[in-house]
Scaffold this motif. Structure first.
Motif, PDB file in Angstrom:
ATOM      1  N   GLN A   1      37.940 -11.127  39.652  1.00 22.22           N
ATOM      2  CA  GLN A   1      37.263 -11.902  39.448  1.00 22.22           C
ATOM      3  C   GLN A   1      35.883 -10.931  37.918  1.00 22.22           C
ATOM      4  OE1 GLN A   1      35.223 -14.584  41.842  1.00 22.22           O
ATOM      5  NE2 GLN A   1      35.933 -13.331  43.847  1.00 22.22           N
ATOM      6  N   ILE A   2      35.697  -9.608  39.116  1.00 14.89           N
ATOM      7  CA  ILE A   2      35.097  -8.889  37.604  1.00 14.89           C
ATOM      8  C   ILE A   2      35.805  -8.397  36.249  1.00 14.89           C
ATOM      9  CG2 ILE A   2      33.974  -6.752  37.761  1.00 14.89           C
ATOM     10  CD1 ILE A   2      33.017  -6.958  40.724  1.00 14.89           C
ATOM     11  N   VAL A   3      36.114  -8.370  37.074  1.00 12.21           N
ATOM     12  CA  VAL A   3      37.505  -7.872  35.633  1.00 12.21           C
ATOM     13  C   VAL A   3      37.394  -9.447  33.925  1.00 12.21           C
ATOM     14  CG1 VAL A   3      39.527  -7.061  34.608  1.00 12.21           C
ATOM     15  CG2 VAL A   3      38.413  -6.043  36.082  1.00 12.21           C
ATOM     16  N   ASP A   4      37.539 -10.128  34.978  1.00 14.77           N
ATOM     17  CA  ASP A   4      37.743 -11.515  34.099  1.00 14.77           C
ATOM     18  C   ASP A   4      36.260 -11.527  33.453  1.00 14.77           C
ATOM     19  OD1 ASP A   4      39.421 -14.020  33.893  1.00 14.77           O
ATOM     20  OD2 ASP A   4      37.479 -15.203  34.430  1.00 14.77           O
ATOM     21  N   VAL A   5      34.860 -11.438  34.043  1.00 13.45           N
ATOM     22  CA  VAL A   5      33.640 -11.967  33.351  1.00 13.45           C
ATOM     23  C   VAL A   5      33.991 -11.066  32.309  1.00 13.45           C
ATOM     24  CG1 VAL A   5      31.198 -11.774  33.984  1.00 13.45           C
ATOM     25  CG2 VAL A   5      33.270 -12.777  35.687  1.00 13.45           C
ATOM     26  N   HIS A   6      34.396  -9.528  32.326  1.00 16.65           N
ATOM     27  CA  HIS A   6      33.563  -8.609  31.574  1.00 16.65           C
ATOM     28  C   HIS A   6      35.626  -8.653  30.359  1.00 16.65           C
ATOM     29  CE1 HIS A   6      30.573  -6.787  32.806  1.00 16.65           C
ATOM     30  NE2 HIS A   6      30.942  -6.642  34.013  1.00 16.65           N
ATOM     31  N   HIS A   7      36.793  -9.445  30.357  1.00 18.71           N
ATOM     32  CA  HIS A   7      37.462  -9.936  29.809  1.00 18.71           C
ATOM     33  C   HIS A   7      38.307 -10.840  30.392  1.00 18.71           C
ATOM     34  CE1 HIS A   7      37.402  -4.490  28.335  1.00 18.71           C
ATOM     35  NE2 HIS A   7      37.022  -4.523  29.885  1.00 18.71           N
ATOM     36  N   PRO A   8      37.390 -12.163  29.684  1.00 17.60           N
ATOM     37  CA  PRO A   8      38.199 -12.961  29.573  1.00 17.60           C
ATOM     38  C   PRO A   8      39.451 -13.654  29.035  1.00 17.60           C
ATOM     39  CG  PRO A   8      36.530 -12.777  28.780  1.00 17.60           C
ATOM     40  CD  PRO A   8      36.423 -11.677  29.203  1.00 17.60           C
ATOM     41  N   TYR A   9      39.987 -12.297  28.454  1.00 20.04           N
ATOM     42  CA  TYR A   9      40.945 -12.821  27.541  1.00 20.04           C
ATOM     43  C   TYR A   9      42.269 -11.962  27.291  1.00 20.04           C
ATOM     44  CZ  TYR A   9      37.265 -15.473  24.874  1.00 20.04           C
ATOM     45  OH  TYR A   9      36.609 -16.595  24.909  1.00 20.04           O
ATOM     46  N   ILE A  10      42.281 -10.889  28.761  1.00 20.19           N
ATOM     47  CA  ILE A  10      43.032 -10.084  29.074  1.00 20.19           C
ATOM     48  C   ILE A  10      44.010 -10.875  29.853  1.00 20.19           C
ATOM     49  CG2 ILE A  10      42.090 -10.093  31.377  1.00 20.19           C
ATOM     50  CD1 ILE A  10      42.882  -6.864  31.144  1.00 20.19           C
ATOM     51  N   ASP A  11      45.601 -10.071  29.325  1.00 20.79           N
ATOM     52  CA  ASP A  11      46.677 -10.740  29.459  1.00 20.79           C
ATOM     53  C   ASP A  11      46.878 -10.154  30.584  1.00 20.79           C
ATOM     54  OD1 ASP A  11      49.968 -11.302  29.337  1.00 20.79           O
ATOM     55  OD2 ASP A  11      49.949  -9.061  30.305  1.00 20.79           O
ATOM     56  N   LYS A  12      47.307 -11.023  32.227  1.00 18.97           N
ATOM     57  CA  LYS A  12      47.064 -11.003  33.300  1.00 18.97           C
ATOM     58  C   LYS A  12      47.825 -10.336  33.521  1.00 18.97           C
ATOM     59  CE  LYS A  12      44.578 -14.794  33.855  1.00 18.97           C
ATOM     60  NZ  LYS A  12      43.036 -14.419  33.668  1.00 18.97           N
ATOM     61  N   LYS A  13      48.964 -10.068  32.906  1.00 19.35           N
ATOM     62  CA  LYS A  13      50.428  -9.063  33.591  1.00 19.35           C
ATOM     63  C   LYS A  13      49.540  -7.955  33.464  1.00 19.35           C
ATOM     64  CE  LYS A  13      54.797  -7.675  33.854  1.00 19.35           C
ATOM     65  NZ  LYS A  13      56.183  -7.918  32.838  1.00 19.35           N
ATOM     66  N   LEU A  14      48.949  -7.147  32.266  1.00 22.80           N
ATOM     67  CA  LEU A  14      47.811  -6.214  32.294  1.00 22.80           C
ATOM     68  C   LEU A  14      46.798  -6.073  33.796  1.00 22.80           C
ATOM     69  CD1 LEU A  14      47.465  -4.080  30.301  1.00 22.80           C
ATOM     70  CD2 LEU A  14      46.335  -4.945  28.752  1.00 22.80           C
ATOM     71  N   ALA A  15      46.387  -6.980  33.675  1.00 20.95           N
ATOM     72  CA  ALA A  15      44.985  -7.090  34.734  1.00 20.95           C
ATOM     73  C   ALA A  15      45.270  -7.350  35.673  1.00 20.95           C
ATOM     74  CB  ALA A  15      44.102  -8.724  34.414  1.00 20.95           C
ATOM     75  N   GLN A  16      47.042  -7.281  36.563  1.00 26.65           N
ATOM     76  CA  GLN A  16      47.999  -6.974  37.486  1.00 26.65           C
ATOM     77  C   GLN A  16      47.604  -5.669  37.586  1.00 26.65           C
ATOM     78  OE1 GLN A  16      50.361  -9.791  38.281  1.00 26.65           O
ATOM     79  NE2 GLN A  16      48.600 -11.574  38.327  1.00 26.65           N
ATOM     80  N   MET A  17      48.704  -5.399  36.800  1.00 26.30           N
ATOM     81  CA  MET A  17      48.734  -3.658  36.799  1.00 26.30           C
ATOM     82  C   MET A  17      47.246  -2.769  36.262  1.00 26.30           C
ATOM     83  SD  MET A  17      51.062  -1.866  36.937  1.00 26.30           S
ATOM     84  CE  MET A  17      52.452  -2.798  36.895  1.00 26.30           C
TER      85      MET A  17
END
Length: 273
Positions: free
Chosen positions: A197-213
């Motif tokens: 959730q924190i990552v999503d706040v700071h990088h809302p447009y990040i690729d989901k697969k990249l965020a998970q990795m």
């Protein structure tokens, strides 16, 4: 002295859009405000202790007075300082009435929060950096919300009791007498779910697969017992920003860890990889 607060929506503090809080942290903030007691926040660096005070001030619509503590800081400095150097210069070169000592009294963060016309937030940041007597030296002032300026015999009283937030990195133990006067909360390091959730706040447009990795790699680093300086939340956010800027894909991240120096800050830790 007016230290009674009227009920407001802040008593239902829930964080802000840019600051993700756990239910426990939200509750303890509300308890500290309701009981008008200092809130002592502990946790490892990078868990958002300092940012919490900024968030509380934002939620209140209040001014924040930030007192960052160093090893040489004295409690007196937070109340006021007597600018003897300026008075000496004025006495030598003229231009001011040196008999008026009040003009040489400069309020510190505590003094400014006491004299604020509206309720403010006072952040005493990294209190454990100072010597052991520092917390006890503030007990009287934080209890009574007042202090006397010795040079002028002026009594400085809180017009509106500030919300006091104190942070500690647990580098040393604080005195029991001080702890008894505080509401305490330890901020646990965010779980992977909260971190997402924190990552999503700071990088809302990040690729989901990249965020998970990114999260997988990050927690693997933190869980490696050979890594002495564990990467923090702020370092993760910076690292992801670097990956996005460089166009690093999730597949690349699965094979290697680019820009490792953004996460690890010790030579021996980097040597593990």
């Amino acid at each position: 002295m007016n230290t009674t607060q009227t009920p407001s929506s802040f008593e239902q503090f829930r964080g802000t859009a840019s600051y993700i809080t756990s239910p426990e942290l939200r509750d303890v903030v509300n308890v500290a405000v309701a009981l008008q007691k200092p809130l002592l926040i502990r946790g490892e660096p990078g868990t958002g202790k300092t940012l919490l005070a900024h968030t509380v001030a934002e939620a209140l619509g209040a001014e924040l007075f930030h007192w960052h503590i160093k090893s040489t800081t004295k409690a007196q400095e937070g109340l006021y300082v007597y600018d003897t150097v300026q008075r000496l210069n004025d006495s030598r070169f003229g231009g001011a009435d040196v008999g008026d000592i009040a003009q040489y009294i400069k309020l510190g963060a505590v003094g400014k929060s006491f004299t604020s016309p509206e309720r403010s937030v006072l952040l005493i940041d990294e209190i454990d950096k100072a010597d052991m007597e520092f917390p006890n030296d503030l007990l009287h002032e934080l209890d009574r919300m007042s202090f006397e300026v010795a040079e002028t015999q002026q009594l400085v009283e809180a017009k509106n009791r500030p919300v006091v937030i104190i942070t500690s990195n647990a580098e040393k133990e604080l005195p029991d007498a001080f702890l008894r006067r505080c509401i305490f909360h330890y901020i646990d390091f965010p779980s992977p779910e909260m971190m997402a959730q924190i990552v999503d706040v700071h990088h809302p447009y990040i690729d989901k697969k990249l965020a998970q990795m990114c999260l997988r790699r990050f927690y693997a680093l933190r869980n490696n017992p050979a890594v002495r300086k564990k990467p923090s939340t702020s370092e993760l956010v910076d690292w992801i920003g670097a990956l996005i800027a460089a166009g690093i894909s999730a597949d690349t991240l699965a094979r290697e860890i680019p820009f490792l120096g953004v996460l690890l800050k010790r030579e021996e830790d980097l040597g593990q990889y």
